[in-house]
Design a protein around this motif. Structure first.
Motif, PDB file in Angstrom:
ATOM      1  N   ASN A  65       9.764  -7.166  -8.397  1.00  0.00           N
ATOM      2  CA  ASN A  65       9.693  -5.756  -8.790  1.00  0.00           C
ATOM      3  C   ASN A  65       8.394  -5.184  -8.239  1.00  0.00           C
ATOM      4  O   ASN A  65       7.313  -5.630  -8.611  1.00  0.00           O
ATOM      5  N   ILE A  66       8.493  -4.227  -7.325  1.00  0.00           N
ATOM      6  CA  ILE A  66       7.327  -3.517  -6.805  1.00  0.00           C
ATOM      7  C   ILE A  66       7.102  -2.322  -7.721  1.00  0.00           C
ATOM      8  O   ILE A  66       8.002  -1.507  -7.914  1.00  0.00           O
ATOM      9  N   VAL A  67       5.901  -2.222  -8.290  1.00  0.00           N
ATOM     10  CA  VAL A  67       5.610  -1.215  -9.311  1.00  0.00           C
ATOM     11  C   VAL A  67       4.553  -0.241  -8.808  1.00  0.00           C
ATOM     12  O   VAL A  67       3.510  -0.666  -8.315  1.00  0.00           O
ATOM     13  N   ALA A  68       4.816   1.056  -8.955  1.00  0.00           N
ATOM     14  CA  ALA A  68       3.851   2.103  -8.606  1.00  0.00           C
ATOM     15  C   ALA A  68       3.519   2.880  -9.880  1.00  0.00           C
ATOM     16  O   ALA A  68       4.344   3.639 -10.376  1.00  0.00           O
ATOM     17  N   ASP A  69       2.328   2.646 -10.418  1.00  0.00           N
ATOM     18  CA  ASP A  69       1.872   3.405 -11.581  1.00  0.00           C
ATOM     19  C   ASP A  69       1.251   4.688 -11.061  1.00  0.00           C
ATOM     20  O   ASP A  69       0.175   4.667 -10.456  1.00  0.00           O
ATOM     21  N   GLU A  70       1.952   5.785 -11.296  1.00  0.00           N
ATOM     22  CA  GLU A  70       1.537   7.049 -10.705  1.00  0.00           C
ATOM     23  C   GLU A  70       0.703   7.877 -11.664  1.00  0.00           C
ATOM     24  O   GLU A  70       1.011   7.979 -12.836  1.00  0.00           O
ATOM     25  N   ASP A  71      -0.316   8.475 -11.125  1.00  0.00           N
ATOM     26  CA  ASP A  71      -1.176   9.391 -11.859  1.00  0.00           C
ATOM     27  C   ASP A  71      -0.418  10.698 -12.062  1.00  0.00           C
ATOM     28  O   ASP A  71       0.351  11.126 -11.208  1.00  0.00           O
ATOM     29  N   ASP A  72      -0.641  11.358 -13.193  1.00  0.00           N
ATOM     30  CA  ASP A  72       0.016  12.636 -13.450  1.00  0.00           C
ATOM     31  C   ASP A  72      -0.521  13.749 -12.551  1.00  0.00           C
ATOM     32  O   ASP A  72       0.122  14.773 -12.372  1.00  0.00           O
ATOM     33  N   ASN A  73      -1.696  13.561 -11.981  1.00  0.00           N
ATOM     34  CA  ASN A  73      -2.303  14.577 -11.115  1.00  0.00           C
ATOM     35  C   ASN A  73      -1.781  14.424  -9.691  1.00  0.00           C
ATOM     36  O   ASN A  73      -2.419  13.820  -8.842  1.00  0.00           O
ATOM     37  N   VAL A  74      -0.628  14.984  -9.429  1.00  0.00           N
ATOM     38  CA  VAL A  74      -0.026  14.914  -8.108  1.00  0.00           C
ATOM     39  C   VAL A  74      -0.652  15.999  -7.233  1.00  0.00           C
ATOM     40  O   VAL A  74      -0.708  17.157  -7.633  1.00  0.00           O
ATOM     41  N   PRO A  75      -1.134  15.639  -6.062  1.00  0.00           N
ATOM     42  CA  PRO A  75      -1.708  16.658  -5.177  1.00  0.00           C
ATOM     43  C   PRO A  75      -0.686  17.740  -4.842  1.00  0.00           C
ATOM     44  O   PRO A  75       0.512  17.473  -4.761  1.00  0.00           O
ATOM     45  N   VAL A 100       5.477   3.901  -0.669  1.00  0.00           N
ATOM     46  CA  VAL A 100       5.019   2.529  -0.878  1.00  0.00           C
ATOM     47  C   VAL A 100       5.580   1.673   0.254  1.00  0.00           C
ATOM     48  O   VAL A 100       6.769   1.747   0.559  1.00  0.00           O
ATOM     49  N   VAL A 101       4.722   0.869   0.869  1.00  0.00           N
ATOM     50  CA  VAL A 101       5.129  -0.030   1.941  1.00  0.00           C
ATOM     51  C   VAL A 101       4.734  -1.445   1.530  1.00  0.00           C
ATOM     52  O   VAL A 101       3.609  -1.659   1.075  1.00  0.00           O
ATOM     53  N   TYR A 102       5.653  -2.389   1.665  1.00  0.00           N
ATOM     54  CA  TYR A 102       5.349  -3.773   1.283  1.00  0.00           C
ATOM     55  C   TYR A 102       5.942  -4.767   2.265  1.00  0.00           C
ATOM     56  O   TYR A 102       6.915  -4.486   2.948  1.00  0.00           O
ATOM     57  N   ASP A 103       5.293  -5.934   2.336  1.00  0.00           N
ATOM     58  CA  ASP A 103       5.738  -7.051   3.175  1.00  0.00           C
ATOM     59  C   ASP A 103       5.223  -8.318   2.496  1.00  0.00           C
ATOM     60  O   ASP A 103       4.016  -8.475   2.322  1.00  0.00           O
ATOM     61  N   THR A 138      -0.075   9.543  -3.224  1.00  0.00           N
ATOM     62  CA  THR A 138      -0.675   8.538  -2.347  1.00  0.00           C
ATOM     63  C   THR A 138      -1.732   7.708  -3.068  1.00  0.00           C
ATOM     64  O   THR A 138      -2.173   6.690  -2.558  1.00  0.00           O
ATOM     65  N   GLU A 139      -2.130   8.148  -4.256  1.00  0.00           N
ATOM     66  CA  GLU A 139      -3.136   7.428  -5.037  1.00  0.00           C
ATOM     67  C   GLU A 139      -2.508   6.515  -6.095  1.00  0.00           C
ATOM     68  O   GLU A 139      -3.182   6.066  -7.021  1.00  0.00           O
ATOM     69  N   GLU A 198       0.829  -1.200   0.000  1.00  0.00           N
ATOM     70  CA  GLU A 198       0.000   0.000   0.000  1.00  0.00           C
ATOM     71  C   GLU A 198       0.863   1.249   0.000  1.00  0.00           C
ATOM     72  O   GLU A 198       2.071   1.176   0.231  1.00  0.00           O
ATOM     73  N   THR A 199       0.228   2.394  -0.249  1.00  0.00           N
ATOM     74  CA  THR A 199       0.916   3.669  -0.051  1.00  0.00           C
ATOM     75  C   THR A 199       0.463   4.246   1.274  1.00  0.00           C
ATOM     76  O   THR A 199      -0.687   4.102   1.666  1.00  0.00           O
TER      77      THR A 199
END
Length: 139
Positions: free
Chosen positions: A85-95, A106-109, A67-68, A35-36
Motif C-alpha cells: 500500500n503506497i500512502v500519501a498523507d496530504e496536507d489540507d493546504n493545497v497550493p 506519486v512515483v514509486y519503484d 506535491t508536498e 516521491e511526488t
C-alpha cells in the motif's frame, strides 16, 4: 517451582517462534524511488513483475492533490498474500496552482527480497484503494 520454569520456558519458545516468522529478511521491500513529481497528465499506471532471484518488482504512479504530500508505504507478506500500500498523507493546504500547471503525482519503484516458491495473491493499493490483485506463481 519446576512448573513455573516449564511454563516460562514454554512461553519463551512460543514468543521466539512468532518473532522468527516475522524476521525482517522474510518481509522486506526496498524502494529506489518514492516521491511526488510534477507531471502534465493525471493518469494512474502500475506494473507488477517477477525479477530474477524470485523478487517482485512494483512500479507505478498515481495522482495526488499536493506535491508536498508525506509519502510512506505498508508492505506485508503473510502466508500466501503479499500486499503493498503506497500512502500519501496530504496536507489540507493545497497550493492554488503548481508550476506551469503541472499535476502532483506519486512515483514509486520497489523490489521485494527473495520470495520462496509458491503461489501468491499479490495486492497493490494506492492510498487505500486496491488497484491490482494478481495471482503470481514463483518457481
Amino acid at each position: 517451582m519446576n512448573k513455573f520454569w516449564v511454563i516460562t520456558g514454554g512461553v519463551l519458545v512460543v514468543a521466539l517462534a512468532f518473532l522468527a516468522l516475522e524476521m525482517p529478511g522474510n518481509n522486506t521491500i526496498n524502494f529506489t524511488d518514492l516521491e511526488t513529481e510534477c507531471r502534465y497528465d493525471r493518469s494512474t499506471a502500475f506494473d507488477i513483475s517477477l525479477k530474477p532471484g524470485n523478487r517482485l518488482s512494483f512500479e507505478g504512479h498515481f495522482p495526488v492533490n499536493n506535491t508536498e504530500s508525506d509519502l510512506s508505504y505498508r508492505y506485508r507478506r503473510s502466508g500466501d498474500t503479499i500486499r503493498l500500500n503506497i500512502v500519501a498523507d496530504e496536507d489540507d493546504n493545497v497550493p492554488e496552482s503548481f508550476y506551469n500547471n503541472c499535476l502532483a503525482t506519486v512515483v514509486y519503484d520497489a523490489q521485494t527480497s527473495s520470495i520462496p516458491e509458491g503461489r501468491y495473491d499479490v495486492i497493490l493499493v494506492h492510498d487505500g484503494e486496491e488497484v491490482e490483485h494478481q495471482v503470481i506463481g514463483i518457481k
